[in-house]
Scaffold this motif. Structure first.
Motif, PDB file in Angstrom:
ATOM      1  N   ALA A   1      75.446  24.572  32.565  1.00 41.69           N
ATOM      2  CA  ALA A   1      75.959  25.648  33.425  1.00 41.69           C
ATOM      3  C   ALA A   1      77.482  25.668  33.466  1.00 41.69           C
ATOM      4  CB  ALA A   1      75.398  25.496  34.836  1.00 41.69           C
ATOM      5  N   THR A   2      78.116  24.548  33.109  1.00 39.45           N
ATOM      6  CA  THR A   2      79.583  24.502  33.100  1.00 39.45           C
ATOM      7  C   THR A   2      80.172  24.870  31.746  1.00 39.45           C
ATOM      8  OG1 THR A   2      79.771  22.177  32.418  1.00 39.45           O
ATOM      9  CG2 THR A   2      79.464  22.620  34.771  1.00 39.45           C
ATOM     10  N   GLY A   3      79.300  25.189  30.766  1.00 34.91           N
ATOM     11  CA  GLY A   3      79.788  25.571  29.443  1.00 34.91           C
ATOM     12  C   GLY A   3      79.645  24.496  28.393  1.00 34.91           C
ATOM     13  N   LEU A   4      79.039  23.370  28.736  1.00 36.06           N
ATOM     14  CA  LEU A   4      78.827  22.302  27.760  1.00 36.06           C
ATOM     15  C   LEU A   4      77.518  22.509  27.004  1.00 36.06           C
ATOM     16  CD1 LEU A   4      79.984  19.290  29.969  1.00 36.06           C
ATOM     17  CD2 LEU A   4      81.304  20.504  28.221  1.00 36.06           C
ATOM     18  N   LEU A   5      77.318  21.708  25.961  1.00 32.39           N
ATOM     19  CA  LEU A   5      76.117  21.802  25.133  1.00 32.39           C
ATOM     20  C   LEU A   5      75.399  20.451  25.175  1.00 32.39           C
ATOM     21  CD1 LEU A   5      77.603  23.698  22.042  1.00 32.39           C
ATOM     22  CD2 LEU A   5      76.134  24.644  23.826  1.00 32.39           C
ATOM     23  N   PRO A   6      74.593  20.233  26.203  1.00 34.12           N
ATOM     24  CA  PRO A   6      73.933  18.931  26.349  1.00 34.12           C
ATOM     25  C   PRO A   6      72.666  18.802  25.518  1.00 34.12           C
ATOM     26  CG  PRO A   6      73.417  20.335  28.212  1.00 34.12           C
ATOM     27  CD  PRO A   6      74.373  21.117  27.352  1.00 34.12           C
ATOM     28  N   TYR A   7      72.461  17.585  24.980  1.00 30.75           N
ATOM     29  CA  TYR A   7      71.239  17.217  24.279  1.00 30.75           C
ATOM     30  C   TYR A   7      70.515  16.203  25.159  1.00 30.75           C
ATOM     31  CZ  TYR A   7      72.584  19.666  20.035  1.00 30.75           C
ATOM     32  OH  TYR A   7      72.917  20.649  19.130  1.00 30.75           O
ATOM     33  N   ALA A   8      69.363  16.601  25.693  1.00 35.68           N
ATOM     34  CA  ALA A   8      68.583  15.755  26.589  1.00 35.68           C
ATOM     35  C   ALA A   8      67.575  14.968  25.761  1.00 35.68           C
ATOM     36  CB  ALA A   8      67.868  16.600  27.633  1.00 35.68           C
ATOM     37  N   ASN A   9      67.654  13.644  25.820  1.00 34.37           N
ATOM     38  CA  ASN A   9      66.850  12.781  24.956  1.00 34.37           C
ATOM     39  C   ASN A   9      65.772  12.051  25.749  1.00 34.37           C
ATOM     40  OD1 ASN A   9      68.507  12.613  22.175  1.00 34.37           O
ATOM     41  ND2 ASN A   9      69.937  12.737  23.888  1.00 34.37           N
ATOM     42  N   THR A  10      64.512  12.241  25.335  1.00 38.15           N
ATOM     43  CA  THR A  10      63.404  11.573  25.990  1.00 38.15           C
ATOM     44  C   THR A  10      62.203  11.550  25.062  1.00 38.15           C
ATOM     45  OG1 THR A  10      62.049  11.498  28.000  1.00 38.15           O
ATOM     46  CG2 THR A  10      62.571  13.675  27.123  1.00 38.15           C
ATOM     47  N   LEU A  11      61.063  11.071  25.565  1.00 40.74           N
ATOM     48  CA  LEU A  11      59.816  11.112  24.819  1.00 40.74           C
ATOM     49  C   LEU A  11      59.112  12.434  25.101  1.00 40.74           C
ATOM     50  CD1 LEU A  11      60.505   8.057  24.676  1.00 40.74           C
ATOM     51  CD2 LEU A  11      58.054   7.600  24.856  1.00 40.74           C
ATOM     52  N   SER A  12      58.349  12.902  24.123  1.00 40.82           N
ATOM     53  CA  SER A  12      57.766  14.232  24.246  1.00 40.82           C
ATOM     54  C   SER A  12      56.802  14.352  25.420  1.00 40.82           C
ATOM     55  CB  SER A  12      57.056  14.617  22.946  1.00 40.82           C
ATOM     56  OG  SER A  12      56.819  15.998  22.903  1.00 40.82           O
ATOM     57  N   GLY A  13      55.973  13.341  25.620  1.00 43.79           N
ATOM     58  CA  GLY A  13      55.034  13.398  26.732  1.00 43.79           C
ATOM     59  C   GLY A  13      55.733  13.498  28.073  1.00 43.79           C
ATOM     60  N   PHE A  14      56.879  12.850  28.209  1.00 45.23           N
ATOM     61  CA  PHE A  14      57.624  12.888  29.455  1.00 45.23           C
ATOM     62  C   PHE A  14      58.338  14.226  29.642  1.00 45.23           C
ATOM     63  CE2 PHE A  14      58.210   8.024  28.882  1.00 45.23           C
ATOM     64  CZ  PHE A  14      56.869   7.837  29.177  1.00 45.23           C
ATOM     65  N   ALA A  15      58.842  14.782  28.548  1.00 43.89           N
ATOM     66  CA  ALA A  15      59.536  16.067  28.637  1.00 43.89           C
ATOM     67  C   ALA A  15      58.579  17.177  29.059  1.00 43.89           C
ATOM     68  CB  ALA A  15      60.180  16.408  27.302  1.00 43.89           C
ATOM     69  N   ALA A  16      57.379  17.161  28.484  1.00 43.46           N
ATOM     70  CA  ALA A  16      56.437  18.263  28.720  1.00 43.46           C
ATOM     71  C   ALA A  16      55.666  18.115  30.017  1.00 43.46           C
ATOM     72  CB  ALA A  16      55.454  18.348  27.551  1.00 43.46           C
ATOM     73  N   ALA A  17      55.374  16.896  30.436  1.00 41.84           N
ATOM     74  CA  ALA A  17      54.531  16.699  31.600  1.00 41.84           C
ATOM     75  C   ALA A  17      55.332  16.224  32.812  1.00 41.84           C
ATOM     76  CB  ALA A  17      53.412  15.706  31.277  1.00 41.84           C
ATOM     77  N   ARG A  18      55.984  15.072  32.696  1.00 39.90           N
ATOM     78  CA  ARG A  18      56.674  14.506  33.853  1.00 39.90           C
ATOM     79  C   ARG A  18      57.821  15.392  34.333  1.00 39.90           C
ATOM     80  NH1 ARG A  18      58.235   8.400  33.153  1.00 39.90           N
ATOM     81  NH2 ARG A  18      55.965   8.304  33.148  1.00 39.90           N
ATOM     82  N   ALA A  19      58.540  16.001  33.405  1.00 36.36           N
ATOM     83  CA  ALA A  19      59.714  16.803  33.780  1.00 36.36           C
ATOM     84  C   ALA A  19      59.473  18.294  33.611  1.00 36.36           C
ATOM     85  CB  ALA A  19      60.918  16.364  32.952  1.00 36.36           C
ATOM     86  N   CYS A  20      58.200  18.687  33.567  1.00 35.28           N
ATOM     87  CA  CYS A  20      57.895  20.091  33.276  1.00 35.28           C
ATOM     88  C   CYS A  20      58.521  21.046  34.293  1.00 35.28           C
ATOM     89  CB  CYS A  20      56.383  20.304  33.226  1.00 35.28           C
ATOM     90  SG  CYS A  20      55.903  21.989  32.801  1.00 35.28           S
ATOM     91  N   GLU A  21      58.472  20.703  35.561  1.00 37.82           N
ATOM     92  CA  GLU A  21      59.013  21.609  36.578  1.00 37.82           C
ATOM     93  C   GLU A  21      60.507  21.836  36.383  1.00 37.82           C
ATOM     94  OE1 GLU A  21      59.412  22.117  41.442  1.00 37.82           O
ATOM     95  OE2 GLU A  21      58.454  20.336  40.604  1.00 37.82           O
ATOM     96  N   GLN A  22      61.228  20.762  36.054  1.00 36.61           N
ATOM     97  CA  GLN A  22      62.680  20.905  35.859  1.00 36.61           C
ATOM     98  C   GLN A  22      62.991  21.683  34.580  1.00 36.61           C
ATOM     99  OE1 GLN A  22      61.197  18.076  36.977  1.00 36.61           O
ATOM    100  NE2 GLN A  22      61.977  18.383  39.057  1.00 36.61           N
ATOM    101  N   VAL A  23      62.184  21.471  33.537  1.00 41.80           N
ATOM    102  CA  VAL A  23      62.377  22.263  32.314  1.00 41.80           C
ATOM    103  C   VAL A  23      62.142  23.730  32.626  1.00 41.80           C
ATOM    104  CG1 VAL A  23      61.544  22.706  29.975  1.00 41.80           C
ATOM    105  CG2 VAL A  23      61.745  20.352  30.795  1.00 41.80           C
ATOM    106  N   LYS A  24      61.079  24.011  33.390  1.00 48.85           N
ATOM    107  CA  LYS A  24      60.740  25.396  33.733  1.00 48.85           C
ATOM    108  C   LYS A  24      61.802  26.049  34.621  1.00 48.85           C
ATOM    109  CE  LYS A  24      57.427  28.015  36.540  1.00 48.85           C
ATOM    110  NZ  LYS A  24      56.217  27.919  37.399  1.00 48.85           N
ATOM    111  N   VAL A  25      62.146  25.391  35.724  1.00 56.52           N
ATOM    112  CA  VAL A  25      63.008  26.013  36.731  1.00 56.52           C
ATOM    113  C   VAL A  25      64.492  25.887  36.389  1.00 56.52           C
ATOM    114  CG1 VAL A  25      63.676  26.005  39.170  1.00 56.52           C
ATOM    115  CG2 VAL A  25      61.273  25.652  38.529  1.00 56.52           C
ATOM    116  N   ASP A  26      64.925  24.657  36.078  1.00 56.98           N
ATOM    117  CA  ASP A  26      66.357  24.424  35.882  1.00 56.98           C
ATOM    118  C   ASP A  26      66.853  24.892  34.520  1.00 56.98           C
ATOM    119  OD1 ASP A  26      66.182  23.215  38.331  1.00 56.98           O
ATOM    120  OD2 ASP A  26      66.298  21.169  37.584  1.00 56.98           O
TER     121      ASP A  26
END
Length: 348
Positions: free
Chosen positions: A97-122
């Motif tokens: 949101a500040t103009g940077l280009l972040p690369y968020a690194n994690t495991l796929s199962g965690f990105a899709a399930a554990r952090a799904c709400e943040q991926v969706k909303v944020d």
């Protein structure tokens, strides 16, 4: 006393020291450059991008290795949030949101399930340029057991608006995909495995987001695959089918969203049917995406090969688990041969 004049001794001039002979460093061959895991090629490419552009940030969830490979060289562009995947997405969204280009690194199962709400909303909800790079996808972390199977990630994430979903077929395509999506508008989900896999691409080519790559031409049946082992298996199956006199087209569907509708429609109209292959549950993944296209634009038979729609309670390496799941070159060949048979083709 007669003075004696002593002539100064003439010192012989020493030969100059020979220049050290420096053997030229041989450039690595194509196979040597890419004979590593896709995640290692991604990390190497990320560092190169970050050196050239200070807006590129590495946001780590304590994945191991990034703190030295990236963090020690570019500490001002590195953030480690720890094992906190939801926070990983929130922090990455804030940086974007500040103009940077972040690369968020994690495991796929965690990105899709554990952090799904943040991926969706944020992330997706605000259409922010966060690049979610998820390793250990599909059954590639099968040695950790069922808790680390990530066979539902495509089904979850391809439903989110604004999100581009890319699944490279090998280490070569991983580098191409990272570079091609670096400045793509909006968020990106890049799905990678864990260990090195067979190379599919042995020479340079043009990678285009959203456009399938034809790996083999064919007129009788089409095999559409995504991900390392599914694509290499599809090629094995096509070679075996050729021995039977069956001409199989092979499409590497490296972009699951936006999917290449034109290539799918052409396959539906020009061949006897489509076999889809994926390291993912058969519900909601590549097979479903292909079926969605043909049912509205060019109806044809679609046979989906993937992980069965049940909890897959096994511990083994990826290739063994895929075989147990029924994902193999032999299964692909049999399904493709059945669709290619004249009796399987629609009348007219």
């Amino acid at each position: 006393m007669t003075a004696v004049q002593v002539e100064p001794a003439v010192r012989p001039v020493a030969d100059p020291a020979p220049e050290p002979v420096t053997e030229p460093v041989a450039e690595p061959t194509w196979e040597e450059r890419y004979a590593v895991a896709a995640r290692d090629v991604y990390r190497r490419t990320l560092v190169e991008l970050a050196r050239a552009d200070p807006r590129v940030f590495c946001v780590d969830s304590d994945m191991g290795g990034l703190e030295t490979l990236f963090g020690e060289e570019l500490p001002g562009q590195y953030v480690n949030v720890g094992i906190a995947e939801a926070n990983l997405m929130g922090v990455s969204a804030g940086l974007a949101a500040t103009g940077l280009l972040p690369y968020a690194n994690t495991l796929s199962g965690f990105a899709a399930a554990r952090a799904c709400e943040q991926v969706k909303v944020d992330v997706a909800g605000n259409d922010l340029p966060v690049r979610i790079v998820a390793t250990h996808a599909g059954l590639s972390a099968g040695h950790y057991g069922p808790t680390h199977h990530a066979v539902e990630d495509l089904a979850i994430l391809r439903t989110l608006p604004n999100l581009t979903v890319v699944v490279p077929a090998d280490a070569v395509e991983t580098e191409y995909a990272v570079r091609a999506t670096a400045y793509l508008p909006g968020p990106v989900f890049l799905r990678l495995g864990r260990a090195a896999t067979p190379l599919v691409h042995h020479e340079p080519y043009t990678f285009t987001v959203g456009r399938a790559r034809v790996l083999r031409e064919g007129a009788d049946v089409t095999i559409v695959a995504t991900g390392p082992y599914p694509v290499s298996m599809a090629l094995e199956a096509a070679a075996e089918l050729a021995g039977r006199g069956v001409s199989a087209r092979v499409l590497n569907m490296h972009t699951v969203k936006p999917i290449d509708r034109e290539a799918i429609v052409a396959a539906a109209r020009e061949t006897g049917g489509i076999v889809t292959v994926e390291d993912h549950v058969v519900v909601g993944g590549l097979g479903a995406a292909v079926a969605e296209v043909v049912t509205t634009e060019a109806p044809c038979r679609v046979h989906r090969i993937g992980v069965p729609d049940r909890f897959f309670d096994h511990v083994a390496d990826e290739r063994e688990l895929l075989a147990l799941a029924g994902v193999s070159a032999e299964a692909i060949a049999e399904a493709a041969a059945a669709l290619a048979a004249p009796a399987a083709r629609p009348a007219g």
